[in-house]
Design a protein around this motif. Structure first.
Motif, PDB file in Angstrom:
ATOM      1  N   ARG A   1       0.831  -1.185   0.000  1.00 45.37           N
ATOM      2  CA  ARG A   1       0.000   0.000   0.000  1.00 45.37           C
ATOM      3  C   ARG A   1       0.878   1.253   0.000  1.00 45.37           C
ATOM      4  NH1 ARG A   1      -5.270   0.236   0.021  1.00 45.37           N
ATOM      5  NH2 ARG A   1      -5.881  -1.861   0.615  1.00 45.37           N
ATOM      6  N   MET A   2       0.523   2.217  -0.822  1.00 52.73           N
ATOM      7  CA  MET A   2       1.155   3.542  -0.772  1.00 52.73           C
ATOM      8  C   MET A   2       0.001   4.493  -0.595  1.00 52.73           C
ATOM      9  SD  MET A   2       4.083   3.485  -3.677  1.00 52.73           S
ATOM     10  CE  MET A   2       5.648   2.699  -3.316  1.00 52.73           C
ATOM     11  N   TRP A   3      -0.214   4.920   0.627  1.00 50.59           N
ATOM     12  CA  TRP A   3      -1.425   5.674   0.967  1.00 50.59           C
ATOM     13  C   TRP A   3      -1.609   6.881   0.055  1.00 50.59           C
ATOM     14  CZ3 TRP A   3      -4.065   2.766   4.224  1.00 50.59           C
ATOM     15  CH2 TRP A   3      -3.360   1.893   5.054  1.00 50.59           C
ATOM     16  N   GLY A   4      -2.719   6.905  -0.653  1.00 54.21           N
ATOM     17  CA  GLY A   4      -3.010   8.035  -1.534  1.00 54.21           C
ATOM     18  C   GLY A   4      -1.981   8.213  -2.644  1.00 54.21           C
ATOM     19  N   GLY A   5      -1.169   7.178  -2.883  1.00 55.74           N
ATOM     20  CA  GLY A   5      -0.159   7.273  -3.934  1.00 55.74           C
ATOM     21  C   GLY A   5       1.083   8.028  -3.499  1.00 55.74           C
ATOM     22  N   MET A   6       1.220   8.320  -2.181  1.00 60.06           N
ATOM     23  CA  MET A   6       2.386   9.045  -1.682  1.00 60.06           C
ATOM     24  C   MET A   6       3.467   8.047  -1.255  1.00 60.06           C
ATOM     25  SD  MET A   6       1.610  12.215  -1.918  1.00 60.06           S
ATOM     26  CE  MET A   6       2.693  13.122  -0.810  1.00 60.06           C
TER      27      MET A   6
ATOM     28  N   SER B   1       8.099   7.774  -0.284  1.00 61.81           N
ATOM     29  CA  SER B   1       9.236   8.529   0.223  1.00 61.81           C
ATOM     30  C   SER B   1      10.521   7.817  -0.166  1.00 61.81           C
ATOM     31  CB  SER B   1       9.165   8.584   1.753  1.00 61.81           C
ATOM     32  OG  SER B   1       9.299   7.256   2.251  1.00 61.81           O
ATOM     33  N   ALA B   2      11.619   8.494   0.031  1.00 61.34           N
ATOM     34  CA  ALA B   2      12.927   7.905  -0.283  1.00 61.34           C
ATOM     35  C   ALA B   2      13.118   6.625   0.524  1.00 61.34           C
ATOM     36  CB  ALA B   2      14.036   8.912   0.029  1.00 61.34           C
ATOM     37  N   LYS B   3      12.700   6.652   1.772  1.00 63.04           N
ATOM     38  CA  LYS B   3      12.905   5.490   2.634  1.00 63.04           C
ATOM     39  C   LYS B   3      12.132   4.277   2.098  1.00 63.04           C
ATOM     40  CE  LYS B   3      11.711   3.864   7.250  1.00 63.04           C
ATOM     41  NZ  LYS B   3      10.307   3.747   7.590  1.00 63.04           N
ATOM     42  N   GLU B   4      10.887   4.544   1.693  1.00 64.03           N
ATOM     43  CA  GLU B   4      10.072   3.440   1.170  1.00 64.03           C
ATOM     44  C   GLU B   4      10.647   2.903  -0.134  1.00 64.03           C
ATOM     45  OE1 GLU B   4       5.563   4.357   2.888  1.00 64.03           O
ATOM     46  OE2 GLU B   4       5.953   4.629   0.743  1.00 64.03           O
ATOM     47  N   LEU B   5      11.055   3.828  -0.996  1.00 68.58           N
ATOM     48  CA  LEU B   5      11.574   3.390  -2.294  1.00 68.58           C
ATOM     49  C   LEU B   5      12.870   2.591  -2.114  1.00 68.58           C
ATOM     50  CD1 LEU B   5      10.813   6.586  -4.405  1.00 68.58           C
ATOM     51  CD2 LEU B   5       9.642   4.379  -4.493  1.00 68.58           C
ATOM     52  N   ARG B   6      13.700   3.046  -1.162  1.00 68.88           N
ATOM     53  CA  ARG B   6      14.941   2.334  -0.877  1.00 68.88           C
ATOM     54  C   ARG B   6      14.633   0.918  -0.375  1.00 68.88           C
ATOM     55  NH1 ARG B   6      17.169   6.644   1.866  1.00 68.88           N
ATOM     56  NH2 ARG B   6      18.066   7.646   0.043  1.00 68.88           N
ATOM     57  N   ALA B   7      13.603   0.814   0.494  1.00 69.08           N
ATOM     58  CA  ALA B   7      13.249  -0.499   1.033  1.00 69.08           C
ATOM     59  C   ALA B   7      12.788  -1.414  -0.100  1.00 69.08           C
ATOM     60  CB  ALA B   7      12.147  -0.359   2.083  1.00 69.08           C
ATOM     61  N   ILE B   8      12.007  -0.856  -1.016  1.00 65.88           N
ATOM     62  CA  ILE B   8      11.556  -1.666  -2.155  1.00 65.88           C
ATOM     63  C   ILE B   8      12.752  -2.092  -2.999  1.00 65.88           C
ATOM     64  CG2 ILE B   8      10.302  -1.525  -4.369  1.00 65.88           C
ATOM     65  CD1 ILE B   8       8.110  -0.024  -2.911  1.00 65.88           C
ATOM     66  N   ALA B   9      13.656  -1.151  -3.246  1.00 67.44           N
ATOM     67  CA  ALA B   9      14.836  -1.473  -4.051  1.00 67.44           C
ATOM     68  C   ALA B   9      15.634  -2.601  -3.400  1.00 67.44           C
ATOM     69  CB  ALA B   9      15.705  -0.229  -4.223  1.00 67.44           C
ATOM     70  N   ASP B  10      15.780  -2.539  -2.086  1.00 64.30           N
ATOM     71  CA  ASP B  10      16.539  -3.575  -1.383  1.00 64.30           C
ATOM     72  C   ASP B  10      15.862  -4.938  -1.506  1.00 64.30           C
ATOM     73  OD1 ASP B  10      18.454  -1.783  -0.653  1.00 64.30           O
ATOM     74  OD2 ASP B  10      17.653  -1.406   1.365  1.00 64.30           O
ATOM     75  N   VAL B  11      14.531  -4.948  -1.379  1.00 64.52           N
ATOM     76  CA  VAL B  11      13.797  -6.212  -1.493  1.00 64.52           C
ATOM     77  C   VAL B  11      13.964  -6.788  -2.900  1.00 64.52           C
ATOM     78  CG1 VAL B  11      11.463  -7.188  -1.621  1.00 64.52           C
ATOM     79  CG2 VAL B  11      12.114  -5.761   0.320  1.00 64.52           C
ATOM     80  N   VAL B  12      13.879  -5.912  -3.885  1.00 62.38           N
ATOM     81  CA  VAL B  12      14.017  -6.371  -5.276  1.00 62.38           C
ATOM     82  C   VAL B  12      15.383  -7.010  -5.482  1.00 62.38           C
ATOM     83  CG1 VAL B  12      14.195  -5.571  -7.667  1.00 62.38           C
ATOM     84  CG2 VAL B  12      12.342  -4.743  -6.205  1.00 62.38           C
TER      85      VAL B  12
ATOM     86  N   GLY C   1       7.553  -5.088   5.581  1.00 61.33           N
ATOM     87  CA  GLY C   1       6.912  -4.708   6.832  1.00 61.33           C
ATOM     88  C   GLY C   1       7.834  -3.871   7.708  1.00 61.33           C
ATOM     89  N   LYS C   2       9.130  -4.216   7.675  1.00 60.85           N
ATOM     90  CA  LYS C   2      10.088  -3.458   8.484  1.00 60.85           C
ATOM     91  C   LYS C   2      10.139  -1.995   8.041  1.00 60.85           C
ATOM     92  CE  LYS C   2      12.967  -7.403   9.463  1.00 60.85           C
ATOM     93  NZ  LYS C   2      13.894  -8.191   8.650  1.00 60.85           N
ATOM     94  N   ALA C   3       9.877  -1.753   6.764  1.00 59.93           N
ATOM     95  CA  ALA C   3       9.888  -0.369   6.275  1.00 59.93           C
ATOM     96  C   ALA C   3       8.522   0.296   6.460  1.00 59.93           C
ATOM     97  CB  ALA C   3      10.286  -0.352   4.801  1.00 59.93           C
ATOM     98  N   GLY C   4       7.581  -0.420   7.088  1.00 54.38           N
ATOM     99  CA  GLY C   4       6.279   0.185   7.369  1.00 54.38           C
ATOM    100  C   GLY C   4       5.200  -0.148   6.356  1.00 54.38           C
TER     101      GLY C   4
END
Lengths: 109, 816
Positions: free
Chosen positions: B568-573, B575-586, B620-623
């Motif tokens: 979920r990205m609330w309202g399509g918003m 952040s750098a932290k979230e994107l970094r977490a996704i990049a790491d998972v990928v 989940g760790k990244a929220g």
């Protein structure tokens, strides 16, 4: 025919399925509402969908990809669809579920 | 080595040819198809019901992707063949694909005639030929009000009716004095014109188009007499012309079409031509029955079963406009050696005319009552001498030999070889045999097995009569559509009885409502599970084995059995932290594909099922929590940046979107629910094609609902304007709860709203404040049980068995 143990009946949810990964391909093991156990290749004859992920009803399973209904007893597609999956002999010993080893030694298509 | 068969074009004729060929000689060819349209084979004659909204594209597909794969056929979608090299026996596509052939089939069809008048290339001038044209018309119908259809033939009138059904103001221009003059005599043409005018469509006959007016886009049509008709959409349906340029460039013999002889062979024996592009004995064809006959002849040749000759045969014409019954067959011109029998019933709008020559029927026109069409067709085909029944012939089959019969008896009297379905050449005997042998009980079954009524559908009534005869009381076409084969009850009845009888488990529903199967099927179980989740949120124990795999595994299954994950990205918003977490998972899980979705989030595709819990643990760790991108539930709330950034923003659309999403996530609904909030009427969040949308304005929040932008395209309806964010939230929640309580499983909001009526919905969730509050409270109560993140639950061990394969144990252990 040599049988090998793959699961205890409690490993499989009622009206559900699990899959076994073997060197010869994936095998789906089904448990029906009346606790009957069936095994077959985990590949829908239509487009290769994983049947172990489908909804189990009566003695059939509905493939999760395009809703083909496959008979667990014969492996044949039901209704107007045509095709069949290879079924695999299953034995129950108490709670233990065994499937025919020979069926695993045939390389998967 | 198999011979290589290459087919240019993927319309109805080659589709049918392949069905014959695969039956007769399944192993003979490696088959490749080039389709200039970017899609699979569909029933082109059913485009009119798609245009009018009576059918959806999915319902008119003849061969889906699966069919090509199953039969090992390579289909190049969106590839146009640009040249045939007959010496090298190869073709080349506009994308540069080169294919060699042993046999080549040209099935390029036909192209709509474009009138050579000034302005014919303006924006807003369309033709009516394929699905793209239909989509273009549907889009135009949304924003434009006046349409002109040039051509009062079969296609033109169907297009006009379709546009009228989409609420456009439609005028039809026809060059000749009466409509459909090639198929109808003037009397029937007049009745047809009256019937069409009664539907609010204007008709101008003897209208010669001089120019299409406009500056960049269409503004009107000018006629030869100087009249100007304002229009923002012009549809040209003035006829079709065989598409022969490819064959011509290759040096094949061309007349009006590509000249074909025995076996549908062209002047080059390695090349066949079928369909609307082919010409046999000076005739070209546009109706489906002769095209299917060409397909059969071509398939016989390709299967090596000899070269037969395509024989010209009259095909009846029927108009596919709901409520207008029209039948025309053969030759109905007057002549010295001809006689006619005419029946007119002006008050009932009925006209029947049978043209005779030497006591045999040569032509028939029926308007208003076409029930005897099949019978007249049969008499004509068999050249039956009608002298004995001449006095009563025109009254139809029921009046032959004494007392009038009911319609079923009329069908009963038809011989087994009487043709029921003209499109597919299915006779009565094949239908009754299939019903008896295969135990068919529904019209859909009969379509699947015999193809009768599976093309244009105008013989559906006759097929139903045949079924009634064969099945007796077991056939009841007027019965409500049951949920599935396990019950005779419809969705609404099941929902009502669940509440009325207080049924709280799936076995209880099946027992009390007398399910015919022991544990249901894949259609009814997910529906029942939803109804129980919705009606008894605190008491019902969700039955995961009755949920589709996506909702069981909380990810989307893909064609290869892997899954995709959308946090979920609330309202399509983000952040750098979230994107970094996704990049790491990928990186960590080697996820092959990352894609931005249409709902303003990020999709990671190609994850194996075993990896899902670990992927979720890291996310989940990244929220992150589950985006429910797999759920029949709240999906996304798209937003624009609103008054935070935008110079036009009137309200905090981002904030409101996030608030709605945080309030409503986790709720299950009959089908998926997508929302959006736009900060001003420029509507950058595209809220007006969502299930629920909000357009912020200076004075408050305009609430929209019942939009669609998938199989159907439909703009939203306005529910009403409210002043505050709080009120907007309450109305949206009440609306969703009303839909949750009344919707049929898999029925989207726009379909539910059409059934219930927008006025009723507005009354209950906008005007009646008590009702609104009660809906709102029930939603809030059910959220107490629904709002727990399924991903974190599974990370902590719920449903472990779902994600781990079983391990085969060594045979030695099992031997005892």
């Amino acid at each position: 025919m040599t049988f090998i143990e793959v699961a205890s009946i409690d490993d499989i949810p009622v009206r559900g399925a699990r899959c076994v990964k073997t060197a010869f391909g994936r095998i789906a093991i089904f448990r029906t509402a009346s606790d009957e156990i069936f095994a077959m290749e985990d590949r829908c004859p239509h487009k290769g969908g994983p049947l172990s992920q489908g909804i189990v009803h009566g003695s059939s399973v509905t493939c999760p990809l395009h809703n083909w209904v496959i008979s667990l007893e014969t492996g044949k597609a039901q209704g107007a669809d045509e095709g069949a999956v290879a079924t695999i002999p299953v034995k129950r010993e108490g709670n233990r579920i065994l499937i025919a080893l020979a069926s695993l030694q045939r390389p998967a298509a | 080595m198999r011979d290589k068969l290459v087919i240019i074009g993927n319309g109805m004729a080659p589709g049918r040819m392949l069905e014959h060929l695969l039956k007769a000689a399944p192993e003979r060819y490696d088959i490749t198809i080039f389709n200039a349209e970017p899609r699979v084979n569909y029933d082109r004659i059913m485009l009119s019901p798609v245009l009018s909204g009576e059918k959806e594209f999915e319902q008119i597909i003849i061969h889906g992707d699966g069919w090509y794969i199953k039969n090992g056929i390579t289909l190049y979608k969106g590839h146009k063949i640009t040249a045939i090299d007959r010496e090298a026996r190869s073709v080349i596509s506009d994308h540069g694909v080169v294919k060699c052939y042993d046999k080549l089939v040209i099935a390029t069809g036909s192209a709509p005639m474009i009138l050579p008048v000034p302005g014919n290339n303006l924006a807003g001038v369309l033709t009516y030929r394929d699905l793209d044209d239909v989509h273009a018309m549907m889009l135009a119908a949304q924003s434009r009000t006046k349409a002109v259809v040039i051509g009062g033939g079969l296609l033109g009138l169907e297009a006009a009716a379709g546009l009228k059904a989409r609420e456009m103001d439609v005028t039809v221009l026809h060059l000749m004095p009466t409509l459909m003059e090639r198929q109808l005599d003037p009397a029937a043409g007049y009745l047809l014109q009256k019937a069409i005018e009664q539907r609010g469509i204007k008709i101008k006959t003897k209208a010669s188009t001089k120019a299409i007016l406009g500056n960049g886009k269409v503004e009107g049509v000018e006629l030869a007499d100087g009249t100007v008709i304002p229009a923002s959409l012009v549809v040209m349906a003035a006829g079709i012309r065989p598409s022969t340029s490819l064959a011509k460039d290759a040096g094949l013999e061309i007349n009006r079409g590509i000249v074909a002889r025995e076996g549908m062979l062209t002047s080059d024996p390695a090349i066949l031509a079928i369909g609307e592009c082919a010409e046999v004995d000076g005739h070209v064809y546009g109706l489906v029955a002769p095209l299917y006959e060409m397909a059969r002849v071509a398939a016989l040749h390709l299967a090596g079963e000899g070269d037969t000759k395509f024989v010209h045969n009259d095909t009846p014409t029927k108009l596919k406009v709901t409520g207008i019954d029209l039948f025309s067959l053969g030759d109905f011109a007057d002549g010295a050696d001809r006689q006619e029998i005419v029946l007119r019933d002006p008050s009932a709008g009925i006209y029947k005319r049978v043209v005779l020559k030497d006591n045999r029927i040569v032509g028939t026109v029926l308007f208003g009552d076409t029930a005897d069409g099949a019978w007249f067709h049969d008499l004509k085909k068999k050249e039956t001498d009608i002298s004995d029944m001449r006095d009563t012939l025109i009254f139809g089959q029921a009046y032959q030999g004494g007392a009038p019969l009911d319609p079923t008896a009329a069908v009963a009297a038809l011989p087994d070889d009487a043709e029921i379905c003209g499109c597919n050449g299915v006779c009565k005997g094949s239908i009754t045999t299939a019903i008896a042998k295969k135990g068919l009980t529904s019209i859909d079954d009969v379509r699947a097995h015999t193809k009768a009524s599976a093309s244009c559908g105008s013989c559906t009534g006759l097929v139903e009569q045949v079924m009634k005869l064969a099945l007796g009381d077991a056939y009841n076409p007027t019965a409500v559509q049951p949920v599935c084969g396990c019950t005779t009850l419809a969705h609404d009845d099941v929902r009502r009885l669940i509440k009325a009888k207080g049924l709280k488990t799936i076995p209880a529903v099946m027992q009390e409502l007398q399910w015919a199967t022991s544990c249901g099927c894949a259609k009814c179980r997910p529906a029942l599970n939803y109804y129980l989740v919705c009606d008894w949120p605190d008491e019902y124990a969700d039955d995961y084995q009755s949920r589709f795999i996506n909702e069981r595994a909380h990810a989307n299954i893909q064609k290869d059995g892997t899954y995709s994950v959308v946090p979920r990205m609330w309202g399509g918003m983000t952040s750098a932290k979230e994107l970094r977490a996704i990049a790491d998972v990928v990186d960590k899980f080697g996820i092959p594909t990352v894609k931005v979705t249409g709902g303003q989030r990020i999709d990671m595709l190609g994850i194996s099922k075993e990896d899902l819990p670990a992927v979720w643990a890291d996310l989940g760790k990244a929220g992150f929590v589950s985006g429910h991108a797999y759920a029949k539930g709240l999906r996304t709330v798209k937003t624009c940046v609103g008054s935070d950034w935008c110079r036009f923003g009137t309200q905090d659309s981002t904030g409101l979107g996030i608030r709605i999403e945080k309030f409503m996530w986790g709720s299950w609904t009959p089908a998926k629910v997508k929302m959006a909030v736009s900060g001003c009427p420029r509507n950058c969040a595209e809220a007006t094609c969502k299930d629920v949308g909000i357009i912020c304005v200076d004075s408050g929040f305009e609430i929209h609902f019942a939009g669609a932008a998938g199989l159907d395209i439909k703009g939203t309806e306005v529910l009403g304007l409210v002043k505050s964010e709080d009120e907007a939230l309450e109305v949206i929640v009440a609306l969703t709860q009303m839909y949750r309580e009344q919707g049929r499983y898999l029925e989207r909001i726009y379909k539910w709203a059409k059934r219930i009526g927008s006025a009723e919905i507005r009354k209950q969730v906008l005007n009646d404040k008590d009702k609104r509050r009660a809906y709102y409270d029930r939603f809030v109560f059910s959220q107490k049980f629904a709002q727990c993140d399924p991903w974190s639950e599974r990370v902590s061990g719920v449903d472990k068995h779902e994600f781990q394969p079983l391990a085969a144990r060594a045979p030695a252990q099992a031997a005892e």
